[in-house]
Design a protein around this motif. Structure first.
Motif, PDB file in Angstrom:
ATOM      1  N   UNK A  68      16.133  61.993   5.400  1.00  0.00           N
ATOM      2  CA  UNK A  68      14.659  61.770   5.757  1.00  0.00           C
ATOM      3  C   UNK A  68      14.807  60.968   6.919  1.00  0.00           C
ATOM      4  N   UNK A  69      15.728  59.805   6.828  1.00  0.00           N
ATOM      5  CA  UNK A  69      15.738  58.870   7.755  1.00  0.00           C
ATOM      6  C   UNK A  69      16.605  59.255   9.048  1.00  0.00           C
ATOM      7  N   UNK A  70      17.707  59.892   8.764  1.00  0.00           N
ATOM      8  CA  UNK A  70      18.677  60.232   9.886  1.00  0.00           C
ATOM      9  C   UNK A  70      18.573  61.546  10.475  1.00  0.00           C
ATOM     10  N   UNK A  71      17.900  62.601   9.987  1.00  0.00           N
ATOM     11  CA  UNK A  71      17.452  63.963  10.490  1.00  0.00           C
ATOM     12  C   UNK A  71      16.059  63.763  11.048  1.00  0.00           C
ATOM     13  N   UNK A  72      16.024  63.980  12.354  1.00  0.00           N
ATOM     14  CA  UNK A  72      15.027  64.056  13.049  1.00  0.00           C
ATOM     15  C   UNK A  72      13.875  64.830  12.721  1.00  0.00           C
ATOM     16  N   UNK A  73      14.368  66.272  12.418  1.00  0.00           N
ATOM     17  CA  UNK A  73      13.329  67.185  12.177  1.00  0.00           C
ATOM     18  C   UNK A  73      12.876  67.037  10.929  1.00  0.00           C
ATOM     19  N   UNK A  74      13.422  66.550   9.782  1.00  0.00           N
ATOM     20  CA  UNK A  74      12.874  66.280   8.575  1.00  0.00           C
ATOM     21  C   UNK A  74      12.051  65.026   8.444  1.00  0.00           C
TER      22      UNK A  74
END
Length: 313
Positions: free
Chosen positions: A295-301
């Protein structure tokens, strides 16, 4: 031998262990553990919901991420009743059949998670090292085949050792080392010939968890080689940033496994509470951290979750 120990030996009931010597603190321990389990269930359900409802996330990487979230969700569901049952004072007993079933789910789900992490490594390898053929390599049909293979590899090879647990003679006091059941814990209590289970389980670990770790490492060697060949420093950093969440998930998964293995093999002199703590980290840390990491590191999510929460509010 005391009468209580003899009665434990002569039944098919096993005693789950909380934190030995700290029974009076169980009500306090139950609060953070309940919160952790709630976060595991809600966090992974939220990831699944976001991926399911957002068409833009219907891509191979997010299919594998959904499988990872579902695996973590199942891991939480397979242990919550025994871990919280002990801390809430509901029951410390578990039958042999239920214990064997839990053992199967814990170990097969660990194998599934390892396989999904390997699939995510291959996804990153393909996206960075062969971006022009990404969509032709990771088609929907191939992604489905990979997922089915991961499930079959985790669920089927472990069955021989799990089935044999049912027919062992458990002559030692039925006191487990954790608040959930593990294969190596049941072997410790058995007086039957457990050599097949020991060697077969070791071979499974080598052929699955260890092999997956080696293949993940090799994939990142190729990824690093490709990234370093990029002329632009900005593009290099951008490529590496797409791998950060996966690297964190790999560390979160393998470090507790290594710790639990070391404690079981070489930590017999350690306090039983250390064994219990490491065991709980093994089953709870990856399911808790993976939704946070992605949630924090994946921009799309991250952007979809922010958008989803803003609409709800």
């Amino acid at each position: 031998m005391s009468a209580s120990s003899a009665s434990i030996i002569n039944t098919s009931i096993f005693i789950l262990t909380g934190f030995p010597g700290l029974d009076q603190y169980y009500p306090w321990f139950s609060i953070p553990f309940s919160c952790i389990y709630a976060m595991v269930l809600l966090g992974n359900c939220l990831v699944l919901h976001v991926i399911w409802t957002e068409p833009s996330l219907h891509q191979p990487m997010f299919y594998f991420l959904a499988m990872l979230a579902l695996t973590d969700l199942c891991m939480g569901l397979s242990t919550v009743h025994t871990v919280l049952g002990v801390l809430w004072g509901l029951s410390q007993e578990i039958g042999l059949d239920a214990c064997i079933s839990q053992t199967y789910f814990v170990h097969s789900l660990s194998g599934t998670e390892s396989g999904v992490l390997l699939a995510l490594a291959f996804d990153r390898f393909t996206a960075i090292c062969n971006p022009l053929h990404y969509t032709s390599i990771l088609t929907n049909s191939r992604v489905i085949h990979v997922m089915v293979t991961i499930l079959m590899r985790a669920a089927l090879p472990i069955l021989p050792v799990i089935i044999r647990l049912k027919f062992f003679h458990y002559c030692r006091p039925h006191i487990l080392s954790h608040s959930f059941c593990l294969h190596q814990d049941l072997l410790r209590l058995a007086c039957s010939d457990v050599r097949f289970n020991s060697f077969y389980a070791l071979a499974l670990v080598i052929c699955t968890l260890l092999l997956d770790a080696v293949l993940i490492l090799i994939s990142y060697v190729f990824i690093l080689h490709t990234v370093l060949a990029i002329a632009s420093q900005e593009e290099r950093l951008k490529s590496l940033q797409t791998c950060v969440s996966h690297i964190c998930a790999v560390l979160v998964f393998y470090i507790p496994i290594i710790g639990l293995t070391m404690v079981h093999r070489f930590g017999k002199h350690l306090s039983p509470s250390v064994h219990v703590l490491i065991g709980n980290i093994y089953i709870l840390f990856p399911p808790l951290m993976n939704p946070i990491i992605y949630s924090v590191k994946t921009q799309q999510v991250r952007s979809k979750m922010r958008k989803w929460f803003s609409l709800k509010m």
